[in-house]
Design a protein around this motif. Structure first.
Motif, short mmCIF file in Angstrom:
data_model
loop_
_atom_site.label_atom_id
_atom_site.label_comp_id
_atom_site.label_asym_id
_atom_site.label_seq_id
_atom_site.Cartn_x
_atom_site.Cartn_y
_atom_site.Cartn_z
N ARG A 247 0.85 -1.20 0.00
CA ARG A 247 0.00 0.00 0.00
C ARG A 247 0.88 1.24 0.00
NH1 ARG A 247 -5.25 -0.84 2.08
NH2 ARG A 247 -5.74 -3.04 1.87
N VAL A 248 0.39 2.25 -0.70
CA VAL A 248 1.13 3.52 -0.78
C VAL A 248 0.43 4.54 0.11
CG1 VAL A 248 1.84 5.36 -2.33
CG2 VAL A 248 1.94 2.99 -3.11
N ILE A 249 1.20 5.20 0.97
CA ILE A 249 0.61 6.16 1.92
C ILE A 249 1.23 7.55 1.71
CG2 ILE A 249 0.16 4.34 3.62
CD1 ILE A 249 2.67 5.39 5.17
N ASP A 250 0.68 8.54 2.43
CA ASP A 250 1.32 9.86 2.60
C ASP A 250 1.48 10.72 1.35
OD1 ASP A 250 1.60 9.55 5.26
OD2 ASP A 250 3.79 9.46 5.28
N PRO A 251 0.46 10.89 0.51
CA PRO A 251 0.68 11.71 -0.69
C PRO A 251 0.46 13.21 -0.45
CG PRO A 251 -1.48 10.73 -0.78
CD PRO A 251 -0.88 10.28 0.53
N GLU A 252 0.94 13.74 0.66
CA GLU A 252 0.67 15.16 0.94
C GLU A 252 1.47 16.10 0.03
OE1 GLU A 252 1.96 15.61 5.09
OE2 GLU A 252 3.33 14.00 4.54
N PHE A 253 2.51 15.57 -0.63
CA PHE A 253 3.29 16.40 -1.56
C PHE A 253 2.68 16.38 -2.97
CE2 PHE A 253 6.22 16.07 1.87
CZ PHE A 253 7.09 17.15 1.77
N ALA A 254 1.46 15.85 -3.09
CA ALA A 254 0.85 15.67 -4.42
C ALA A 254 0.73 17.00 -5.16
CB ALA A 254 -0.53 15.04 -4.25
N PHE A 255 1.03 16.97 -6.43
CA PHE A 255 0.87 18.15 -7.30
C PHE A 255 1.01 17.67 -8.75
CE2 PHE A 255 5.02 19.49 -9.14
CZ PHE A 255 5.76 18.41 -8.70
N TYR A 256 0.69 18.54 -9.69
CA TYR A 256 0.86 18.19 -11.10
C TYR A 256 2.29 18.51 -11.51
CZ TYR A 256 -3.86 16.79 -12.08
OH TYR A 256 -5.03 16.09 -12.11
N GLY A 257 3.02 17.47 -11.83
CA GLY A 257 4.43 17.65 -12.17
C GLY A 257 4.89 16.65 -13.21
#
Ligand code: SR1
Ligand code: MG
Length: 420
Positions: A247-257
């Protein structure tokens, strides 16, 4: 901050006790709820909340960087981006992220499924555990989320609306822009590294003009190439595993890049794990583990390529490389040619991001436990030096490197080098 209050072990049951979803999930008798603070990340509070009939994770953002303290304020809205990223990842790659049970924007709280008996992948690799599923699962995850969040697949109006939503994740992008792409290459205030052992190579890297130019080209890609919704911080500390689940956790740095960032960071962390193994041989050789890790790298990249290619052939419904220009005119060969061009640029950018990630984890503010847990500093520095050299090679020579066999042969040669 409008009424924000940090949770603690004592206040949590009373503050969340009326929540119907929670009561249903873990039991309505709040007097039986127990709370443990388990967060060991750089930014947030994380609690395990146990009730009579189950457990959940309660994650709360703090208005500052936990690793540094209140002197470095950081907005609570990162929790909002994490929540939205988790919902999109769940749609694009079902079963690979924890289920979100409740979100409170004002208090920056996400309540989610408690993953058990999962452990953080980085910890498992430090212990020398060989996880059979990670390469396949993570290769699929990255291909599906990157492809399905881009103009290759999405309705472009929806994508642009989403891009506008995530464009406000400015402060977390700013962390990456500085900590990853610039700080390692000068004497930045927050940097630290194994000294004096690494003094020589650090001076060399900082004087390396080709490297600095490449790091800035990659930073330019990061800031200007809003291709797809990224996880944004996909290292082995952002993955939880058992032998049968990933499982993948912690995507708080998500953005369009740029598309290649997530896969580059992930493979970088596998290569760092590889070089750190020498520092964890107290109870025996880790040679098998090294062989396993190189296999994971090959399989992750191969799975990523294969799934990205499958989606290209079956789900290319966006405005890019339209079927009207290729398949609809009977030009399958043209569509395949375009796929090869896109895959090639993903390959070269992936290598670049992998290289830079290696440098920042050894020279910047936020280090990896893989190296940090090696107590003998001379040994730690020898492991780190190899990773620093690989990072430089990947970043500077990325346009000339042909394939993973070539990279891994270089890795094995470095590992066998006797660095004093
Ligand atoms: C100040 S935050 C430092 C690092 O921790 C996070 O996990 C990200 O990797 C970030 O770069
Ligand atoms: Mg994190």
């Amino acid at each position: 901050m409008n009424g924000f209050e940090a949770l603690n072990q004592q206040t949590l049951p009373q503050r969340l006790g009326a929540n119907a979803v929670l009561r249903q999930r873990i039991g309505a008798d709040v007097s039986r709820w127990t709370v443990r603070e388990v967060g060991d990340g750089n930014l947030n509070l994380v609690f395990i909340l146990d009730g009579e009939t189950g457990s959940v994770i309660v994650k709360q953002a703090l208005p500052y960087v936990r690793l540094v303290g209140e002197s470095w304020p950081l907005p609570l809205k990162r929790s909002y981006f994490e929540y939205h990223a988790l919902t999109r990842e769940a749609e694009r790659c079902p079963g690979m992220v924890p289920e979100v049970l409740h979100f409170d924007r004002q208090q920056a709280i996400i309540v989610m499924e408690f993953l058990t008996p999962h452990v953080i992948l980085r910890r498992a690799l430090i212990e020398g555990r060989q996880l059979p599923r990670i390469a396949g699962d993570l290769g699929l995850f990255v291909a599906r989320t990157l492809f399905r969040g881009s103009d290759l697949s999405m309705d472009t109006r929806k994508r642009k609306e989403d891009l506008a939503l995530f464009a406000d994740n400015v402060e977390l992008c700013d962390i990456t822009e500085n900590l990853v792409f610039s700080d390692p290459y000068f004497d930045a205030k927050l940097n630290h590294f194994t000294t004096p052992q690494l003094d020589g190579i650090v001076a060399e890297l900082r004087a390396d003009r080709d490297l600095k130019v490449e790091a800035q080209r990659l930073k330019h890609l990061f800031t200007a190439n809003a291709e797809t919704l990224l996880h944004g911080d996909l290292h082995t500390g952002s993955v939880m595993v058992t032998d049968t689940e990933t499982r993948v956790i912690d995507p708080e740095f998500a953005f369009y890049g740029p598309m290649a960032l997530d896969i580059g960071m992930l493979l970088s962390n596998f290569w760092m794990s590889y070089f750190s193994q020498r520092g964890h041989e107290e109870s025996g050789s880790r040679e098998e583990m090294r062989v396993y890790l190189l296999g994971v790298i090959v399989e992750t990249w191969d799975t990523f390529r294969a799934e990205f290619s499958r989606l290209w052939r079956t789900e290319r419904t966006g405005i890019l490389y339209q079927r009207t220009l290729f398949e609809d005119q009977g030009d399958q060969i043209g569509a395949e040619q375009a796929l090869q061009v896109v895959l090639h640029s993903l390959w070269t950018d992936m290598l670049g991001f992998a290289g830079i990630e290696m440098h920042r984890r050894i020279l910047g503010l936020a280090h990896n436990a893989d190296f940090e847990t090696i107590g003998d500093l001379d040994l730690r520095a020898r492991c780190e030096t190899k990773a620093l050299k690989l990072g430089r090679h990947l970043a500077v020579n990325r346009h000339r490197i042909q394939d993973m066999t070539e990279v891994n042969a270089f890795v094995v040669r470095l590992e066998q080098e006797d660095i004093q």
